[in-house]
Design a protein around this motif. Structure first.
Motif, PDB file in Angstrom:
ATOM      1  N   ARG A 150       0.821  -1.046   0.071  1.00  0.00           N
ATOM      2  CA  ARG A 150       0.157   0.067  -0.015  1.00  0.00           C
ATOM      3  C   ARG A 150       0.921   1.177  -0.051  1.00  0.00           C
ATOM      4  NH1 ARG A 150      -4.676  -1.704   4.403  1.00  0.00           N
ATOM      5  NH2 ARG A 150      -2.636  -2.341   5.406  1.00  0.00           N
ATOM      6  N   LYS A 151       0.665   2.112  -0.746  1.00  0.00           N
ATOM      7  CA  LYS A 151       1.348   3.523  -1.090  1.00  0.00           C
ATOM      8  C   LYS A 151       0.348   4.474  -1.396  1.00  0.00           C
ATOM      9  CE  LYS A 151       5.097   5.714  -2.917  1.00  0.00           C
ATOM     10  NZ  LYS A 151       6.388   5.521  -3.928  1.00  0.00           N
ATOM     11  N   ASN A 152       0.138   5.560  -0.752  1.00  0.00           N
ATOM     12  CA  ASN A 152      -0.794   6.886  -1.018  1.00  0.00           C
ATOM     13  C   ASN A 152      -1.987   6.427  -0.974  1.00  0.00           C
ATOM     14  OD1 ASN A 152       1.402   8.523  -1.239  1.00  0.00           O
ATOM     15  ND2 ASN A 152       1.870   8.077  -3.228  1.00  0.00           N
ATOM     16  N   GLY A 153      -2.700   5.385  -0.172  1.00  0.00           N
ATOM     17  CA  GLY A 153      -3.907   4.869  -0.168  1.00  0.00           C
ATOM     18  C   GLY A 153      -4.235   3.904  -1.295  1.00  0.00           C
ATOM     19  N   GLN A 178       8.858   0.913  -8.141  1.00  0.00           N
ATOM     20  CA  GLN A 178       7.242   0.939  -8.184  1.00  0.00           C
ATOM     21  C   GLN A 178       6.779   0.371  -9.630  1.00  0.00           C
ATOM     22  OE1 GLN A 178       4.855   4.151  -6.323  1.00  0.00           O
ATOM     23  NE2 GLN A 178       3.167   3.396  -7.169  1.00  0.00           N
ATOM     24  N   ASN A 191      -0.242   4.929  -8.982  1.00  0.00           N
ATOM     25  CA  ASN A 191      -1.123   5.074  -8.212  1.00  0.00           C
ATOM     26  C   ASN A 191      -2.565   5.418  -8.753  1.00  0.00           C
ATOM     27  OD1 ASN A 191       0.779   4.865  -5.940  1.00  0.00           O
ATOM     28  ND2 ASN A 191       1.045   6.929  -6.048  1.00  0.00           N
TER      29      ASN A 191
END
Length: 212
Positions: free
Chosen positions: A152-155, A171, A175
């Motif tokens: 999980r990253k930035n929601g 990554q 996102n």
């Protein structure tokens, strides 16, 4: 031809490969149904000699990593960490396993590696991949020491690539949507994953050379 298969057993059984339901063999496979083991995430070793899987032997929610011979015999416990340890994936040389473990202290998931060649009194050396982020559903590249995983990253959940130390992380997915369950192609050049960018979870492929 000699064809073998395995599957994840959500019933209470005593073997990760063979299953018997109500006393009737399914697909010619057998196992006792009165044991309390709960098993999942079976995966063949690259050399075809072993199967790795996670297992709860007491039915109390504590899952450890195990391996067994290809015929289901010689089951051996690899981890003794307590808590939840899931989803083992083999290194290309069949000597190590990467898996993900839940930390009750932080309430997060992390990636760990078990070295099957390094043990003392039956306890195998286990190290954490220091990615600095959560990690689930890791898959070891079939051709090198790279591991793809979800985090999980930035929601949002995304797909990431790391080396064994966690010092080099890339990554792979943008996102804005949730990407999960990465899998390598046999040649190690592509990754398949699920993504909800179109409203529903669908399967996508990413070419690691073109990043498209």
């Amino acid at each position: 031809s000699d064809v073998r298969l395995f599957f994840e057993n959500q019933k209470r059984s005593g073997d990760p490969i063979d299953v018997q339901v109500n006393g009737q063999a399914t697909l010619g496979l057998t196992v006792a149904v009165d044991e309390i083991d709960i098993e999942g995430s079976p995966e063949w070793s690259p050399d075809g000699s072993k199967i790795a899987f996670h297992k709860d032997t007491q039915g109390n929610g504590v899952f450890e990593i195990y391996i067994a011979d290809a015929d289901g015999k010689n089951i051996k416990q690899i981890t003794n960490l307590g808590g939840i340890n899931w989803g083992p994936s083999w290194s290309p040389d069949s000597k190590k396993l990467v898996f993900y473990t839940f930390s009750p202290d932080s309430q997060k998931w992390f990636l760990k590696i078990a070295d099957l060649t390094d043990s003392v009194d039956g306890s195998f050396n286990t190290t954490q991949i220091e990615t600095g982020m959560e990690g689930t559903t890791p898959q070891w590249s079939p051709i090198n020491d790279q591991i793809v995983f979800a985090s999980r990253k930035n929601g949002f959940w995304g797909i990431f690539l790391t080396n064994l130390s966690g010092s080099e992380i890339t990554q792979l997915t943008p996102n804005g949507s949730n990407s999960l369950e990465p899998l390598w192609s046999p040649d190690g050049k592509q990754i398949a994953f699920s993504d909800d960018r179109m409203g529903l979870n669908q399967i996508f492929f990413l070419d690691l050379e073109t990043m498209k």
